[in-house]
Design a protein around this motif. Sequence first.
Motif, mmCIF file in Angstrom:
data_model
loop_
_atom_site.group_PDB
_atom_site.id
_atom_site.type_symbol
_atom_site.label_atom_id
_atom_site.label_comp_id
_atom_site.label_asym_id
_atom_site.label_seq_id
_atom_site.Cartn_x
_atom_site.Cartn_y
_atom_site.Cartn_z
ATOM 1 N N GLN A 39 32.470 10.176 10.864
ATOM 2 C CA GLN A 39 31.541 9.083 10.546
ATOM 3 C C GLN A 39 31.497 8.805 9.051
ATOM 4 O O GLN A 39 31.474 7.657 8.620
ATOM 5 C CB GLN A 39 30.138 9.445 11.063
ATOM 6 N N THR A 40 31.483 9.918 8.266
ATOM 7 C CA THR A 40 31.506 9.736 6.806
ATOM 8 C C THR A 40 32.775 9.022 6.370
ATOM 9 O O THR A 40 32.754 8.121 5.517
ATOM 10 C CB THR A 40 31.403 11.102 6.109
ATOM 11 N N ALA A 41 33.917 9.401 6.942
ATOM 12 C CA ALA A 41 35.186 8.752 6.594
ATOM 13 C C ALA A 41 35.165 7.284 6.976
ATOM 14 O O ALA A 41 35.666 6.421 6.248
ATOM 15 C CB ALA A 41 36.341 9.478 7.290
ATOM 16 N N ILE A 42 34.557 6.972 8.160
ATOM 17 C CA ILE A 42 34.468 5.567 8.571
ATOM 18 C C ILE A 42 33.608 4.776 7.590
ATOM 19 O O ILE A 42 33.954 3.656 7.191
ATOM 20 C CB ILE A 42 33.898 5.477 9.995
ATOM 21 N N ASN A 43 32.477 5.356 7.191
ATOM 22 C CA ASN A 43 31.593 4.658 6.243
ATOM 23 C C ASN A 43 32.289 4.431 4.906
ATOM 24 O O ASN A 43 32.206 3.351 4.309
ATOM 25 C CB ASN A 43 30.304 5.455 6.040
ATOM 26 N N GLU A 44 32.950 5.496 4.406
ATOM 27 C CA GLU A 44 33.652 5.362 3.122
ATOM 28 C C GLU A 44 34.783 4.345 3.221
ATOM 29 O O GLU A 44 35.007 3.558 2.291
ATOM 30 C CB GLU A 44 34.187 6.725 2.692
ATOM 31 N N LEU A 45 35.494 4.372 4.352
ATOM 32 C CA LEU A 45 36.592 3.421 4.515
ATOM 33 C C LEU A 45 36.060 1.996 4.607
ATOM 34 O O LEU A 45 36.654 1.046 4.081
ATOM 35 C CB LEU A 45 37.376 3.781 5.779
ATOM 36 N N ARG A 46 34.880 1.846 5.281
ATOM 37 C CA ARG A 46 34.281 0.515 5.377
ATOM 38 C C ARG A 46 33.865 0.009 3.991
ATOM 39 O O ARG A 46 34.067 -1.153 3.652
ATOM 40 C CB ARG A 46 33.073 0.572 6.313
ATOM 41 N N GLU A 47 33.286 0.929 3.181
ATOM 42 C CA GLU A 47 32.909 0.554 1.823
ATOM 43 C C GLU A 47 34.141 0.216 0.988
ATOM 44 O O GLU A 47 34.143 -0.726 0.202
ATOM 45 C CB GLU A 47 32.119 1.695 1.159
ATOM 46 N N LEU A 48 35.202 1.018 1.172
ATOM 47 C CA LEU A 48 36.434 0.754 0.422
ATOM 48 C C LEU A 48 37.016 -0.601 0.799
ATOM 49 O O LEU A 48 37.408 -1.391 -0.072
ATOM 50 C CB LEU A 48 37.443 1.874 0.701
ATOM 51 N N ALA A 49 37.055 -0.898 2.085
ATOM 52 C CA ALA A 49 37.593 -2.184 2.532
ATOM 53 C C ALA A 49 36.730 -3.337 2.028
ATOM 54 O O ALA A 49 37.234 -4.388 1.635
ATOM 55 C CB ALA A 49 37.676 -2.208 4.064
ATOM 56 N N SER A 50 35.401 -3.118 2.026
ATOM 57 C CA SER A 50 34.513 -4.165 1.521
ATOM 58 C C SER A 50 34.723 -4.376 0.028
ATOM 59 O O SER A 50 34.663 -5.511 -0.467
ATOM 60 C CB SER A 50 33.063 -3.790 1.814
ATOM 61 N N GLY A 51 34.962 -3.313 -0.733
ATOM 62 C CA GLY A 51 35.202 -3.445 -2.166
ATOM 63 C C GLY A 51 36.509 -4.140 -2.467
ATOM 64 O O GLY A 51 36.631 -4.887 -3.429
ATOM 65 N N ILE A 52 37.513 -3.858 -1.629
ATOM 66 C CA ILE A 52 38.805 -4.517 -1.845
ATOM 67 C C ILE A 52 38.713 -5.995 -1.486
ATOM 68 O O ILE A 52 39.108 -6.876 -2.245
ATOM 69 C CB ILE A 52 39.894 -3.822 -1.008
ATOM 70 N N TYR A 53 38.163 -6.298 -0.335
ATOM 71 C CA TYR A 53 37.991 -7.688 0.091
ATOM 72 C C TYR A 53 37.036 -7.684 1.271
ATOM 73 O O TYR A 53 37.408 -7.279 2.386
ATOM 74 C CB TYR A 53 39.329 -8.317 0.502
ATOM 75 N N PRO A 54 35.779 -8.121 1.053
ATOM 76 C CA PRO A 54 34.801 -8.038 2.143
ATOM 77 C C PRO A 54 35.174 -8.947 3.309
ATOM 78 O O PRO A 54 35.597 -10.097 3.112
ATOM 79 C CB PRO A 54 33.492 -8.486 1.472
ATOM 80 N N LEU A 55 34.999 -8.439 4.493
ATOM 81 C CA LEU A 55 35.351 -9.207 5.680
ATOM 82 C C LEU A 55 34.491 -10.460 5.813
ATOM 83 O O LEU A 55 34.963 -11.518 6.246
ATOM 84 C CB LEU A 55 35.187 -8.314 6.926
ATOM 85 N N VAL A 56 33.226 -10.367 5.419
ATOM 86 C CA VAL A 56 32.334 -11.523 5.537
ATOM 87 C C VAL A 56 32.804 -12.682 4.682
ATOM 88 O O VAL A 56 32.575 -13.849 5.014
ATOM 89 C CB VAL A 56 30.886 -11.111 5.161
ATOM 90 N N LEU A 57 33.499 -12.382 3.571
ATOM 91 C CA LEU A 57 34.024 -13.448 2.707
ATOM 92 C C LEU A 57 35.091 -14.248 3.438
ATOM 93 O O LEU A 57 35.138 -15.478 3.333
ATOM 94 C CB LEU A 57 34.590 -12.844 1.423
ATOM 95 N N THR A 58 35.922 -13.555 4.191
ATOM 96 C CA THR A 58 36.966 -14.248 4.948
ATOM 97 C C THR A 58 36.378 -15.040 6.098
ATOM 98 O O THR A 58 36.777 -16.177 6.368
ATOM 99 C CB THR A 58 37.994 -13.230 5.469
ATOM 100 N N VAL A 59 35.390 -14.455 6.770
ATOM 101 C CA VAL A 59 34.871 -15.068 7.987
ATOM 102 C C VAL A 59 33.870 -16.176 7.682
ATOM 103 O O VAL A 59 33.951 -17.277 8.238
ATOM 104 C CB VAL A 59 34.229 -13.984 8.880
ATOM 105 N N LYS A 60 32.919 -15.910 6.784
ATOM 106 C CA LYS A 60 31.807 -16.843 6.577
ATOM 107 C C LYS A 60 31.815 -17.543 5.223
ATOM 108 O O LYS A 60 31.056 -18.500 5.029
ATOM 109 C CB LYS A 60 30.485 -16.100 6.754
ATOM 110 N N GLY A 61 32.586 -17.073 4.242
ATOM 111 C CA GLY A 61 32.688 -17.773 2.979
ATOM 112 C C GLY A 61 31.901 -17.138 1.842
ATOM 113 O O GLY A 61 31.316 -16.053 1.986
#
Length: 465
Positions: A324-346
């Motif tokens: 779970q910690t790895a998933i959270n860190e990976l989610r934060e890392l992916a958001s820092g690189i390029y947040p998914l909400v930016l692609t989907v909602k602008g």
Amino acid sequence: MSAQQEYKGRRLGLTSLTVAASGLLALLIGIAFAVLLWAISDANSSTSARRASRTALVEAGTMERLLLDLETGQRGFVITKHETFLQPWYQARSALPAEARRFTASATSAQQRRTAQHITRGVDSFLNDYSVPLVEMVRRGDPAASSLATTTEGRKRVDTLRAQFGQYMADERAQLAERTDAAGANSHQAVLAAAVGLAASMALVAVFTVLQHRAVVRPVRGAATAAQDLAGGDLSRRIPPSKVAEIDALGSSFNSMAASLQDSRRRIMESTEAVHRRTARDLHDGAQQRLVSLMIGLRLAREMLPETEAATADLLDQSIDNAQTAINELRELASGIYPLVLTVKGLVAAVKDLAARCPVPTVVETRDERRISSTVESNAYFVVAEAVTNAVKHAQASRIDVSIEFGDLLRIRVADDGVGGVDRATAGSGMSGLTDRVAAFDGKLAIDSPSGGGTAILIQIPLRD
């Protein structure tokens, strides 16, 4: 007229401009010197003419004095019959031929020369036809020598000649006065012409200096300033067109170079953003999904494990927590690189999501919200993220306000109520990175950060349809 528009007028070359101005200046100076030389020559001619007139007056006076010597000498001899009274008569008679030549030669005009020749013939006639015969008559003792008729004839001849001398000298003095007046007028005109030429030359030099400043110095200074701005990272800076061909060519080369650098930076950023999006997508769709599947499997295994296997259960619980910690860190890392909400909602949704996760209360206001270019959205988002991060880390702020306005320009303002005192010189590489991101899209970034008054960062990026 923008720097991108081509100047339609005829351009001037620096060489042709300089040659034309120098030629005109040389012409004016040449004319001024020609006028001065003419004035000097005219003054010399006038001086010579006045000298000749004075010489003519002197010779006329000498000629008249010889006539008087002839007249007084013969009269004294007629009255006294003594030869001693003929001494001045003899001297005048001896000097008369040479003086007559000098008198005639000294005449300053054709009319005066004819008058001098007429006077000379009259003096010769007086000497040879009257004076010499009268002296011979006295020597012979002829009583007619002392007669009234003879005396009257002599006086009449002398008076006529003296009147002619007077008219001759009056005419010569009139010519002398006329030449003096003409010389003065010519000198005045020469001085005036020289002054006008000098003033015109100075005016031409002043006009050429102003023209050179406007056509060369000012554009070169502008080019130097533009080069400094370009070196400082402002790739949107352009040099306006110039009427001077060389300056215009320099500006065109500079503008082409700046546009090329700007396009290169934009392509690099677009490529970088594409890599970020792909990396974030790969992390989300690949490693993150596998970790989620692994955690689900671990939980299922934990539920299937008997209660008697406490050690194994603890190990599974620990593995589930780590996953779970790895998933959270990976989610934060992916958001820092390029947040998914930016692609989907602008952009607006991504900034609001950023504000929701910010430890400092952050208020987001928008106007005329719409989707724009994904590359501009991503760069604008990361500019806002960096500004918010700086406010959290360094500003000691208790509130952050973000406003986003869509129009011909994308206007973003990030303001905090922190300590302020930030400028480009002290902001470091982070602010330089923000400037580079904005400048890659012809944008502008401004900082307003008075000490103790908080910091406001204004970003303006042109939006193309």
